[in-house]
Every structure is written in C-alpha cells, then in structure tokens.
Motif scaffolding. Structure first.
Motif, PDB file in Angstrom:
ATOM      1  N   ALA A  54       0.858  -1.188   0.000  1.00 45.78           N
ATOM      2  CA  ALA A  54       0.000   0.000   0.000  1.00 45.78           C
ATOM      3  C   ALA A  54       0.891   1.233   0.000  1.00 45.78           C
ATOM      4  O   ALA A  54       1.944   1.256   0.630  1.00 45.78           O
ATOM      5  CB  ALA A  54      -0.911   0.009   1.227  1.00 45.78           C
ATOM      6  N   SER A  55       0.452   2.240  -0.736  1.00 44.18           N
ATOM      7  CA  SER A  55       1.223   3.472  -0.833  1.00 44.18           C
ATOM      8  C   SER A  55       0.281   4.660  -0.748  1.00 44.18           C
ATOM      9  O   SER A  55      -0.902   4.545  -1.055  1.00 44.18           O
ATOM     10  CB  SER A  55       1.995   3.510  -2.160  1.00 44.18           C
ATOM     11  N   PHE A  56       0.817   5.788  -0.351  1.00 42.82           N
ATOM     12  CA  PHE A  56       0.018   7.014  -0.256  1.00 42.82           C
ATOM     13  C   PHE A  56       0.002   7.691  -1.619  1.00 42.82           C
ATOM     14  O   PHE A  56       1.043   7.960  -2.203  1.00 42.82           O
ATOM     15  CB  PHE A  56       0.604   7.950   0.796  1.00 42.82           C
ATOM     16  N   PHE A  57      -1.183   7.919  -2.152  1.00 46.74           N
ATOM     17  CA  PHE A  57      -1.348   8.604  -3.428  1.00 46.74           C
ATOM     18  C   PHE A  57      -1.836  10.020  -3.153  1.00 46.74           C
ATOM     19  O   PHE A  57      -2.747  10.214  -2.346  1.00 46.74           O
ATOM     20  CB  PHE A  57      -2.371   7.871  -4.306  1.00 46.74           C
ATOM     21  N   GLN A  58      -1.262  10.993  -3.809  1.00 49.67           N
ATOM     22  CA  GLN A  58      -1.610  12.403  -3.577  1.00 49.67           C
ATOM     23  C   GLN A  58      -3.105  12.665  -3.699  1.00 49.67           C
ATOM     24  O   GLN A  58      -3.667  13.437  -2.946  1.00 49.67           O
ATOM     25  CB  GLN A  58      -0.865  13.297  -4.578  1.00 49.67           C
TER      26      GLN A  58
END
Length: 125
Positions: A54-58
């Motif tokens: 999981a990654s943080f997307f703007q």
C-alpha cells in the motif's frame, strides 16, 4: 524506496551489528518503486522480489499496488551494485493488494490472499 543492510560481526564472542543504508541504482526506464508498506517480499537467489503493498497517493489517500520489482544484487569482493528492475507482467495481473503472501518456486511467483481497499480481504491465488 530505501533498503538497509544489517552487518553482523563477532569479536571475542560478542556480536556487533552495523546498519547500513544501501546505495541503489534506478531502473533506466521505470525508476524505482514507490514508498510502500505491507508489501510481499522474498529473497530468490541473488534477487530481492517485491510485490504490491500500500502506498500514499496524492489524490486519494492510501491505495493498493500490484507492481512487481526485483532488486538485483550483483556482488564482487570489493563492490556491490544494486539495481531496481521493474517487471512488466504479461497477461492478467493480480488485483492490487497489501499484506499478501508470496512464494517463489522456479520459475514461478505465486501471490495469494492479502487485502484490497475496495474489495476487502482476498482469498485468491
């Protein structure tokens, strides 16, 4: 994405640990993996294999990934060159997921279960 190495040495029966941040070169076409958490990671021979997470997307807060990266470890006696390689998947890719299991059995990579923000818990392989 940062990768760290723990170097363990023994001196007079006492273990000593050194933590080193590795210098990694980017894939010439794809760059390097996005920062992520809860990725599936395995060692396969001289390769570190990373899938999903999981990654943080703007634009949408946290989101799941379904990319596959290999960190190629090329070693000689005095120098280690590490290079990220993006793997282009043929056919249908697994759904994006975090917290997945991964098993490598030459020449296959099996990705199973995990969780997806939209679908919840997954039980596919």
């Amino acid at each position: 994405m940062e990768v760290w190495q723990v170097e363990i040495s023994q001196t007079n029966g006492t273990s000593q640990y050194a933590l080193n941040k590795l210098i990694i070169f980017d894939d010439p076409d794809q760059g390097s993996p996005k920062p992520r958490k809860d990725a599936a990671v395995q060692i396969y021979g001289d390769f570190l294999v990373v899938f999903g997470g999981a990654s943080f997307f703007q634009d949408q807060d946290w989101g799941d990934l379904n990319d596959l990266w290999i960190l190629k470890l090329t070693l000689d006696q005095s120098y280690a060159q590490l290079t990220w390689l993006a793997v282009v998947l043929a056919g249908d890719a697994p759904r994006p997921r975090a917290c997945a299991g991964m098993l490598l059995v030459d020449p296959y990579v099996f990705v199973f279960s995990g969780a997806n923000v939209a679908a919840g818990e997954l039980s596919d392989m």
